[in-house]
Design a protein around this motif. Structure first.
Motif, PDB file in Angstrom:
ATOM      1  N   HIS A 120       0.833  -1.193   0.000  1.00  0.00           N
ATOM      2  CA  HIS A 120       0.000   0.000   0.000  1.00  0.00           C
ATOM      3  C   HIS A 120       0.873   1.250   0.000  1.00  0.00           C
ATOM      4  CE1 HIS A 120       0.859  -0.775   4.256  1.00  0.00           C
ATOM      5  NE2 HIS A 120       0.729   0.521   4.462  1.00  0.00           N
ATOM      6  N   ARG A 121       0.278   2.354  -0.368  1.00  0.00           N
ATOM      7  CA  ARG A 121       0.972   3.632  -0.358  1.00  0.00           C
ATOM      8  C   ARG A 121       1.077   4.171   1.061  1.00  0.00           C
ATOM      9  NH1 ARG A 121      -0.456   6.572  -5.255  1.00  0.00           N
ATOM     10  NH2 ARG A 121       0.106   8.526  -4.189  1.00  0.00           N
ATOM     11  N   LEU A 122       2.154   4.898   1.338  1.00  0.00           N
ATOM     12  CA  LEU A 122       2.308   5.600   2.613  1.00  0.00           C
ATOM     13  C   LEU A 122       1.871   7.047   2.395  1.00  0.00           C
ATOM     14  CD1 LEU A 122       5.781   4.192   3.739  1.00  0.00           C
ATOM     15  CD2 LEU A 122       3.512   3.490   4.542  1.00  0.00           C
ATOM     16  N   LYS A 123       0.566   7.264   2.377  1.00  0.00           N
ATOM     17  CA  LYS A 123       0.030   8.551   1.942  1.00  0.00           C
ATOM     18  C   LYS A 123       0.237   9.659   2.970  1.00  0.00           C
ATOM     19  CE  LYS A 123      -3.221   6.627  -1.377  1.00  0.00           C
ATOM     20  NZ  LYS A 123      -4.610   6.563  -1.892  1.00  0.00           N
ATOM     21  N   ALA A 124       0.219   9.320   4.249  1.00  0.00           N
ATOM     22  CA  ALA A 124       0.471  10.348   5.266  1.00  0.00           C
ATOM     23  C   ALA A 124       1.905  10.861   5.159  1.00  0.00           C
ATOM     24  CB  ALA A 124       0.204   9.787   6.657  1.00  0.00           C
ATOM     25  N   THR A 125       2.834   9.947   4.911  1.00  0.00           N
ATOM     26  CA  THR A 125       4.231  10.341   4.741  1.00  0.00           C
ATOM     27  C   THR A 125       4.405  11.166   3.471  1.00  0.00           C
ATOM     28  OG1 THR A 125       4.888   8.302   5.863  1.00  0.00           O
ATOM     29  CG2 THR A 125       6.597   9.493   4.668  1.00  0.00           C
ATOM     30  N   GLU A 126       3.700  10.790   2.410  1.00  0.00           N
ATOM     31  CA  GLU A 126       3.758  11.560   1.169  1.00  0.00           C
ATOM     32  C   GLU A 126       3.279  12.989   1.396  1.00  0.00           C
ATOM     33  OE1 GLU A 126       2.808   7.807  -1.889  1.00  0.00           O
ATOM     34  OE2 GLU A 126       1.310   9.367  -1.538  1.00  0.00           O
ATOM     35  N   GLN A 127       2.171  13.127   2.116  1.00  0.00           N
ATOM     36  CA  GLN A 127       1.625  14.455   2.388  1.00  0.00           C
ATOM     37  C   GLN A 127       2.582  15.300   3.219  1.00  0.00           C
ATOM     38  OE1 GLN A 127      -0.907  14.697  -0.085  1.00  0.00           O
ATOM     39  NE2 GLN A 127      -1.551  16.148   1.491  1.00  0.00           N
ATOM     40  N   LEU A 128       3.274  14.671   4.132  1.00  0.00           N
ATOM     41  CA  LEU A 128       4.234  15.383   4.966  1.00  0.00           C
ATOM     42  C   LEU A 128       5.397  15.936   4.134  1.00  0.00           C
ATOM     43  CD1 LEU A 128       5.293  16.166   7.816  1.00  0.00           C
ATOM     44  CD2 LEU A 128       6.385  13.919   7.893  1.00  0.00           C
ATOM     45  N   LEU A 129       5.794  15.202   3.108  1.00  0.00           N
ATOM     46  CA  LEU A 129       6.959  15.567   2.308  1.00  0.00           C
ATOM     47  C   LEU A 129       6.673  16.621   1.237  1.00  0.00           C
ATOM     48  CD1 LEU A 129       8.586  12.046   1.829  1.00  0.00           C
ATOM     49  CD2 LEU A 129       9.680  14.029   2.882  1.00  0.00           C
ATOM     50  N   ILE A 130       5.481  16.584   0.666  1.00  0.00           N
ATOM     51  CA  ILE A 130       5.214  17.450  -0.480  1.00  0.00           C
ATOM     52  C   ILE A 130       5.321  18.923  -0.092  1.00  0.00           C
ATOM     53  CG2 ILE A 130       2.691  17.651  -0.233  1.00  0.00           C
ATOM     54  CD1 ILE A 130       4.574  16.841  -3.497  1.00  0.00           C
ATOM     55  N   ASP A 131       5.946  19.692  -0.982  1.00  0.00           N
ATOM     56  CA  ASP A 131       6.149  21.139  -0.815  1.00  0.00           C
ATOM     57  C   ASP A 131       7.113  21.486   0.324  1.00  0.00           C
ATOM     58  OD1 ASP A 131       4.422  21.717  -2.938  1.00  0.00           O
ATOM     59  OD2 ASP A 131       2.677  21.772  -1.627  1.00  0.00           O
ATOM     60  N   GLN A 132       7.938  20.531   0.724  1.00  0.00           N
ATOM     61  CA  GLN A 132       8.901  20.759   1.791  1.00  0.00           C
ATOM     62  C   GLN A 132      10.332  20.689   1.256  1.00  0.00           C
ATOM     63  OE1 GLN A 132       7.934  21.506   5.039  1.00  0.00           O
ATOM     64  NE2 GLN A 132       5.889  21.543   4.109  1.00  0.00           N
ATOM     65  N   MET A 133      11.251  21.335   1.975  1.00  0.00           N
ATOM     66  CA  MET A 133      12.676  21.203   1.692  1.00  0.00           C
ATOM     67  C   MET A 133      13.274  20.208   2.682  1.00  0.00           C
ATOM     68  SD  MET A 133      13.795  25.145   0.845  1.00  0.00           S
ATOM     69  CE  MET A 133      15.392  24.638   0.191  1.00  0.00           C
ATOM     70  N   ILE A 134      14.187  19.399   2.202  1.00  0.00           N
ATOM     71  CA  ILE A 134      14.776  18.370   3.058  1.00  0.00           C
ATOM     72  C   ILE A 134      15.713  19.010   4.077  1.00  0.00           C
ATOM     73  CG2 ILE A 134      16.166  16.264   3.096  1.00  0.00           C
ATOM     74  CD1 ILE A 134      15.303  15.809   0.174  1.00  0.00           C
ATOM     75  N   ASN A 135      15.470  18.695   5.347  1.00  0.00           N
ATOM     76  CA  ASN A 135      16.314  19.201   6.430  1.00  0.00           C
ATOM     77  C   ASN A 135      16.210  18.218   7.594  1.00  0.00           C
ATOM     78  OD1 ASN A 135      14.022  20.034   8.231  1.00  0.00           O
ATOM     79  ND2 ASN A 135      13.622  21.459   6.550  1.00  0.00           N
ATOM     80  N   PRO A 136      17.074  18.336   8.592  1.00  0.00           N
ATOM     81  CA  PRO A 136      17.072  17.370   9.703  1.00  0.00           C
ATOM     82  C   PRO A 136      15.724  17.255  10.407  1.00  0.00           C
ATOM     83  CG  PRO A 136      19.107  18.620   9.728  1.00  0.00           C
ATOM     84  CD  PRO A 136      18.241  19.250   8.682  1.00  0.00           C
TER      85      PRO A 136
END
Length: 288
Positions: A228-244
């Motif tokens: 299955h997809r990890l949709k909550a994690t996907e939503q958390l990542l979208i439109d974000q910059m990677i940082n600690p």
């Protein structure tokens, strides 16, 4: 030592409607058979074949790979009876949907890939190709007794137990690529190739020139865990910059979102930790 003998009768219809009629006639005493590799594995474990096997080998229109264009859209249509090895080595798949080729390479041994089909792997519901297909937003086509319909694989997996269908194909739409992309498929198993995976993780993550994540699909499966997809994690990542801070939040979200099954070899916590570590590693790689 006694030898087990196959007592089932094998039917070989030549079209979808004939196959469907046989299934309606025998119902629970029958099953559709593609490459037969899953049934063989179950039989070797002592699970009996149903008395009536409906082979799809000679059904017209269920094999082949076609790259098509409709208007501005381009997509790949893969017949359900297409062998896994054929999919893995097809030049268009290797060029435009290489994640599927990568996933198939890690399914069992070459002899199994030469017999097993993409439709059988998907119809099983737990096949190792499914996480990769989910991250490519694949669709499936199926015959419901009256007509052939198309549905998102993600939705079909959640509802397939509630309806009797005959899977006819897999459809892959071309998807846009971000400026910087990482795509990955990781199968963690107890032994190379021959055992069920401990966990299988697949993803496509992209970021634009400004370093903002603008495309993400993540999927997990493996063993007896429904892909299955990890949709909550996907939503958390979208439109974000990677940082600690984002990486810490992603890690915790995965642990809360993924609920794998424990077995005698590995706990549910271990499977969650492995999944989270794989995704964090890929995000760190994308960060550069």
């Amino acid at each position: 030592m006694s030898m087990r003998i196959l007592a089932a009768k094998v039917w070989t219809p030549t079209d979808i409607k004939e196959a469907w009629t046989l299934r309606e006639k025998f119902h629970l005493q029958s099953c559709f058979v593609a490459g037969g590799t899953l049934l063989q594995t179950q039989w070797e474990k002592g699970v009996p074949y149903p008395p009536q096997l409906i082979s799809l080998e000679k059904v017209e229109g269920l094999e082949g790979i076609n790259y098509k264009t409709e208007g501005t859209k381009r997509f790949l249509q893969i017949g359900a009876m297409t062998k896994l090895a054929t999919c893995r080595n097809h030049p268009v798949i290797k060029e435009k949907w290489s994640l599927l080729s990568t996933a198939i390479q890690q399914i069992a041994a070459p002899a199994i890939r030469n017999l097993g089909t993409i439709g059988g792997n998907v119809a099983y519901g737990f096949g190792d190709a499914i996480p990769a297909l989910l991250t490519m937003d694949a669709e499936v086509s199926y015959f419901d007794g009256k007509t052939i319909k198309t549905e998102k694989l993600d939705h079909w997996l959640n509802t397939r137990q509630n309806k009797e269908v005959l899977l006819t194909g897999v459809i892959l739409q071309e998807y846009r690529h971000s400026s910087f992309v990482t795509q990955f498929y990781k199968k963690v198993g107890r032994r190379e190739a021959f055992s069920g995976s401990v966990v299988t993780v697949s993803g496509v993550i992209g970021k634009n020139d400004a370093g903002v994540i603008d495309f993400v699909r993540l999927a997990v499966g493996g063993g007896d865990n429904r892909p299955h997809r990890l949709k909550a994690t996907e939503q958390l990542l979208i439109d974000q910059m990677i940082n600690p801070k984002l990486l810490r939040n992603v890690y915790e979200t995965i642990l809360n979102e993924f609920h794998p099954i424990s077995d005698v070899f590995y706990s549910d916590d271990y499977r969650r930790w492995v999944t989270a570590n794989i995704i964090i590693s890929e995000l760190s790689r994308l960060e550069g």
